[in-house]
Scaffold this motif. Structure first.
Motif, PDB file in Angstrom:
ATOM      1  N   ILE A  46       1.156  -0.648  -0.010  1.00 60.63           N
ATOM      2  CA  ILE A  46      -0.141   0.181   0.285  1.00 60.63           C
ATOM      3  C   ILE A  46       0.792   1.629  -0.500  1.00 60.63           C
ATOM      4  O   ILE A  46       2.087   1.398   0.823  1.00 60.63           O
ATOM      5  N   GLN A  47       0.594   1.909  -1.007  1.00 57.04           N
ATOM      6  CA  GLN A  47       1.355   3.116  -0.895  1.00 57.04           C
ATOM      7  C   GLN A  47       0.391   4.430  -0.423  1.00 57.04           C
ATOM      8  O   GLN A  47      -1.058   4.145  -0.959  1.00 57.04           O
ATOM      9  N   GLU A  48       1.515   6.015   0.005  1.00 60.74           N
ATOM     10  CA  GLU A  48       0.007   7.130  -0.075  1.00 60.74           C
ATOM     11  C   GLU A  48      -1.133   7.038  -1.385  1.00 60.74           C
ATOM     12  O   GLU A  48      -2.110   7.068  -0.981  1.00 60.74           O
ATOM     13  N   SER A  49      -0.929   6.505  -2.654  1.00 63.63           N
ATOM     14  CA  SER A  49      -1.377   7.623  -3.665  1.00 63.63           C
ATOM     15  C   SER A  49      -2.271   6.161  -3.488  1.00 63.63           C
ATOM     16  O   SER A  49      -3.630   6.229  -3.790  1.00 63.63           O
ATOM     17  N   ASP A  50      -3.258   4.807  -2.564  1.00 64.40           N
ATOM     18  CA  ASP A  50      -3.639   3.760  -2.226  1.00 64.40           C
ATOM     19  C   ASP A  50      -4.377   4.436  -0.602  1.00 64.40           C
ATOM     20  O   ASP A  50      -5.876   3.798  -1.106  1.00 64.40           O
ATOM     21  N   ILE A  51      -4.003   5.359  -0.244  1.00 66.91           N
ATOM     22  CA  ILE A  51      -5.233   5.994   0.717  1.00 66.91           C
ATOM     23  C   ILE A  51      -5.967   7.349   1.137  1.00 66.91           C
ATOM     24  O   ILE A  51      -5.748   8.008   0.232  1.00 66.91           O
ATOM     25  N   PHE A  52      -7.388   6.775   0.873  1.00 66.74           N
ATOM     26  CA  PHE A  52      -8.051   7.819   0.366  1.00 66.74           C
ATOM     27  C   PHE A  52      -9.267   8.018   1.209  1.00 66.74           C
ATOM     28  O   PHE A  52      -8.808   7.187   2.376  1.00 66.74           O
ATOM     29  N   THR A  53      -9.471   9.571   1.450  1.00 65.66           N
ATOM     30  CA  THR A  53     -10.355  10.082   2.932  1.00 65.66           C
ATOM     31  C   THR A  53     -11.499  10.263   2.481  1.00 65.66           C
ATOM     32  O   THR A  53     -11.488  11.252   1.550  1.00 65.66           O
ATOM     33  N   ILE A  54     -12.670   9.504   2.779  1.00 73.11           N
ATOM     34  CA  ILE A  54     -14.275  10.463   2.722  1.00 73.11           C
ATOM     35  C   ILE A  54     -14.826  11.126   3.719  1.00 73.11           C
ATOM     36  O   ILE A  54     -14.448  10.627   5.116  1.00 73.11           O
ATOM     37  N   LYS A  55     -15.472  12.418   3.665  1.00 76.72           N
ATOM     38  CA  LYS A  55     -15.877  12.897   4.513  1.00 76.72           C
ATOM     39  C   LYS A  55     -17.076  13.568   4.382  1.00 76.72           C
ATOM     40  O   LYS A  55     -17.570  13.146   3.008  1.00 76.72           O
ATOM     41  N   ASN A  56     -18.018  14.123   5.372  1.00 78.07           N
ATOM     42  CA  ASN A  56     -19.061  14.869   5.489  1.00 78.07           C
ATOM     43  C   ASN A  56     -20.494  14.054   4.775  1.00 78.07           C
ATOM     44  O   ASN A  56     -20.845  13.950   3.664  1.00 78.07           O
ATOM     45  N   CYS A  57     -20.522  12.678   4.223  1.00 78.88           N
ATOM     46  CA  CYS A  57     -21.576  11.290   4.396  1.00 78.88           C
ATOM     47  C   CYS A  57     -22.326  11.814   5.428  1.00 78.88           C
ATOM     48  O   CYS A  57     -22.533  11.294   6.756  1.00 78.88           O
ATOM     49  N   GLN A  58     -23.693  11.913   4.811  1.00 76.52           N
ATOM     50  CA  GLN A  58     -24.515  12.083   5.438  1.00 76.52           C
ATOM     51  C   GLN A  58     -25.427  10.921   6.050  1.00 76.52           C
ATOM     52  O   GLN A  58     -25.783  10.473   7.132  1.00 76.52           O
ATOM     53  N   ASN A  59     -25.150   9.651   5.574  1.00 75.98           N
ATOM     54  CA  ASN A  59     -25.925   8.470   5.578  1.00 75.98           C
ATOM     55  C   ASN A  59     -25.115   6.903   4.937  1.00 75.98           C
ATOM     56  O   ASN A  59     -23.788   7.902   3.565  1.00 75.98           O
ATOM     57  N   LEU A  60     -25.574   6.028   4.702  1.00 75.98           N
ATOM     58  CA  LEU A  60     -25.059   4.801   4.318  1.00 75.98           C
ATOM     59  C   LEU A  60     -25.272   5.260   2.556  1.00 75.98           C
ATOM     60  O   LEU A  60     -24.167   4.522   1.674  1.00 75.98           O
ATOM     61  N   LEU A  61     -25.902   6.032   1.891  1.00 75.76           N
ATOM     62  CA  LEU A  61     -25.844   5.195   0.401  1.00 75.76           C
ATOM     63  C   LEU A  61     -24.798   6.877   0.577  1.00 75.76           C
ATOM     64  O   LEU A  61     -24.071   6.529  -0.889  1.00 75.76           O
ATOM     65  N   GLU A  62     -24.390   7.681   1.016  1.00 77.67           N
ATOM     66  CA  GLU A  62     -23.704   8.693   0.075  1.00 77.67           C
ATOM     67  C   GLU A  62     -22.304   8.133   0.384  1.00 77.67           C
ATOM     68  O   GLU A  62     -20.906   8.307  -0.388  1.00 77.67           O
ATOM     69  N   LEU A  63     -22.277   7.418   1.491  1.00 81.02           N
ATOM     70  CA  LEU A  63     -20.545   6.921   2.499  1.00 81.02           C
ATOM     71  C   LEU A  63     -20.323   5.605   0.803  1.00 81.02           C
ATOM     72  O   LEU A  63     -18.966   5.531  -0.202  1.00 81.02           O
ATOM     73  N   PHE A  64     -21.648   4.916   0.255  1.00 79.26           N
ATOM     74  CA  PHE A  64     -21.276   3.432  -0.863  1.00 79.26           C
ATOM     75  C   PHE A  64     -20.581   4.543  -2.392  1.00 79.26           C
ATOM     76  O   PHE A  64     -19.859   3.681  -2.945  1.00 79.26           O
ATOM     77  N   THR A  65     -21.740   5.740  -2.848  1.00 74.31           N
ATOM     78  CA  THR A  65     -21.907   6.312  -3.696  1.00 74.31           C
ATOM     79  C   THR A  65     -19.688   6.620  -3.517  1.00 74.31           C
ATOM     80  O   THR A  65     -19.564   6.468  -5.360  1.00 74.31           O
ATOM     81  N   GLN A  66     -19.735   7.244  -3.008  1.00 79.27           N
ATOM     82  CA  GLN A  66     -18.636   7.841  -2.953  1.00 79.27           C
ATOM     83  C   GLN A  66     -17.701   7.015  -2.838  1.00 79.27           C
ATOM     84  O   GLN A  66     -16.074   6.768  -3.338  1.00 79.27           O
ATOM     85  N   MET A  67     -17.346   5.529  -2.492  1.00 78.89           N
ATOM     86  CA  MET A  67     -16.944   4.764  -1.858  1.00 78.89           C
ATOM     87  C   MET A  67     -17.003   3.952  -3.473  1.00 78.89           C
ATOM     88  O   MET A  67     -15.309   3.823  -4.132  1.00 78.89           O
ATOM     89  N   ASN A  68     -17.479   3.791  -4.255  1.00 79.03           N
ATOM     90  CA  ASN A  68     -17.851   3.321  -5.703  1.00 79.03           C
ATOM     91  C   ASN A  68     -16.865   3.528  -6.463  1.00 79.03           C
ATOM     92  O   ASN A  68     -16.401   3.923  -7.633  1.00 79.03           O
ATOM     93  N   GLU A  69     -17.070   5.154  -6.680  1.00 78.44           N
ATOM     94  CA  GLU A  69     -16.287   6.044  -7.658  1.00 78.44           C
ATOM     95  C   GLU A  69     -14.977   5.864  -7.162  1.00 78.44           C
ATOM     96  O   GLU A  69     -13.843   6.256  -8.269  1.00 78.44           O
TER      97      GLU A  69
END
Length: 523
Positions: A46-69
């Protein structure tokens, strides 16, 4: 095979950047864990480019959407998912999870039986896409709820047999201790801080040590078991509408045992000052109204609820017999709730229990001998009135006793129906004989085979009308640790430490030894 790391950055995680782990914060440690370790021969490092941060999701649907992108752009096979405020995230346990996930071709892999904070979750990218679609349809109501640390697993658990799930099991089930080693809230942050200081290890050892050994140390450390109160039970009136067989509270008992005070928490000004102190000390807590009294008999009740709810970290648990609930009260209460800020403590703004205690008025009269003729009907009607304006916030309550045991099943069947006013919400509460003060009316012994350190000593703070603070509710009006009008909350809170120290060593005083409330839990 390619994996990526996705962290969730919770905006309510207040202490994630505190550099108290040998000069590093929990955010820094969680990231370093993945950059400094090789997790599998089958994976690219795992490299620096393999690490991502998601924030400001209101619910699971928003989280899944960003994760899939992210997974579509990176062409990853699976995701290592974690919140980014876990200073005890463990490299060895993470390696084991990844090996299980790869070797058994799992869709979702997690660690079971460990305290929260030692391990991430592993999820297949194809499964992520399925969950995103699922969250738009059949699970829409669930997935629209506010995101929390258990949301992903809770969704999988709803239909767990539809997925290839693998689990790494702890040698001992530590979940009963309810430890959560994250830096999101004050009490959890203090657990992390105090355990780290107790272990006195390097950050490298922190990330590669034996997590079960760490948890064992925490289970025997007062400052980890007990941080700040999470539940305050405050008496705002000493008046009641009628007696109950399961309550030791009587006017004669109070008159003989409670000292008089010039200050009283019946007074709104004194009450509001106390709530400010509670918010500062605990930051996140549930405030119960009213210990040893009918809450609706305090004319300032609505103002008091509004005062509590003005703090984003505080929620209200309101106990009532329901006989004084009116349409006007319900409407005013609903306005207060709607105008108050969202909560950061993980609980609803307001929760109300109505003491129904029976399925028929005849049995209700047995439990509450001096109640009015239509008290039972009023309590049932109160549930309906409150639910009409505060759906999913009201709980008809049944204290299980020998006197009403035959009506437990019809009570449960009726109130458990989603079509009823409470939408299936209810509370079955065990009978408490207050360490032998009341007659033995318990129809079943539900106590565990082995005692745990009392939850109420660890989390509850009882405050009487005159400001006195007893060691616990079972002490009633005796064994006073201090007075909130005279001493700080922190000073009073430390007075129970000796009792906890004794219970860690399986030693119990006369009152604690006869009490079986130690395994019950308030929020």
């Amino acid at each position: 095979m390619k994996s990526i790391v996705i962290f969730y950055d919770d905006k309510n995680s207040k202490y994630k950047d505190e550099k108290i782990f040998n000069g590093k914060s929990s955010v820094e440690l969680t990231k370093e864990l993945f950059l400094n370790n090789d997790f599998s021969k089958s994976l690219q490092k795992i490299q620096e480019s393999d690490i991502f941060t998601i924030k400001n999701c209101q619910n699971l649907l928003e989280l899944f959407t960003q994760m899939n992108e992210i997974t579509e752009k990176t062409k990853a096979n699976f995701v290592i998912f974690s919140y980014n405020d876990l200073p005890f995230l463990n490299a060895n346990l993470t390696k084991e999870l990844i090996e299980y996930h790869i070797n058994y071709k799992a869709e979702y892999t997690f660690a079971d039986g460990f305290a929260y904070g030692f391990s991430p979750e592993i999820i297949d990218c194809g499964t992520l896409r399925i969950l995103q679609e699922l969250s738009k349809t059949t699970e829409n109501d669930f997935c629209q709820k506010e995101l929390n640390r258990e949301s992903l697993f809770e969704l999988i658990k709803k239909d767990i047999n539809s997925y290839e799930v693998e689990t790494v099991l702890a040698e001992e089930d530590w979940r009963l201790l309810r430890f959560a080693f994250h830096c999101g809230k004050k009490d959890n942050f203090l657990q992390c801080k105090n355990l780290f200081e107790k272990l006195n290890v390097s950050t490298e050892k922190l990330q590669t040590g034996d997590v079960e050994a760490f948890t064992k140390v925490a289970s025997q450390t007062i400052d980890c078991l007990k941080t700040v109160p999470g539940f305050y039970n405050i008496q705002i009136t000493n008046k009641i509408n009628f007696e109950s067989l399961y309550s030791p509270y009587t006017k004669s008992f109070v008159a003989e045992n409670v000292k008089k005070s010039e200050k009283s928490l019946e007074n709104f000004e004194e009450f509001s000052k106390l709530i400010s102190k509670i918010s500062e000390f605990s930051e996140n807590a549930v405030i119960n109204l009213s210990c040893w009294g009918e809450s609706l008999l305090n004319p300032n009740l609505l103002k008091m609820i509004e005062c509590i709810l003005s703090y984003s970290g505080l929620s209200v648990f309101l106990e009532t017999d329901g006989t004084l609930v009116t349409d006007d009260f319900c409407n005013e209460l609903a306005k207060i709730v709607q105008s108050s800020p969202n909560k950061t403590n993980g609980f609803e703004k307001l929760m109300i229990s109505v003491s129904v205690d029976a399925f028929t008025s005849q049995t209700y009269k047995t439990i509450h001998p001096d109640c009015s003729e239509n008290a039972f009907e009023k309590s049932v009607e109160a549930v309906k009135k409150l639910c009409a304006v505060l759906p999913n916030s009201v709980y008809p309550q049944f204290v299980r006793m020998n006197q009403n045991e035959e009506e437990l099943e019809p009570f449960f069947r009726y109130w458990n129906e989603k079509s009823n006013a409470s939408n299936g919400n209810l509370i079955i509460q065990k009978y408490d004989d207050f360490a032998g003060l009341l007659p033995p009316c318990k129809p079943a012994d539900l106590s565990p085979l082995e005692r745990n350190v009392c939850w109420h000593l660890r989390r509850d703070f009882i405050i009487l009308l005159n400001g006195d603070v007893p060691s616990c509710k079972t002490c009633l009006f005796g064994q006073i640790n201090g007075n909130v009008f005279e001493s700080s909350l922190e000073e009073i809170w430390q007075k129970n430490n000796q009792l906890i120290e004794e219970q860690i060593k399986n030693k119990y005083n006369q009152r604690c030894g006869k009490c079986d409330e130690y395994y019950t839990f308030n929020f």
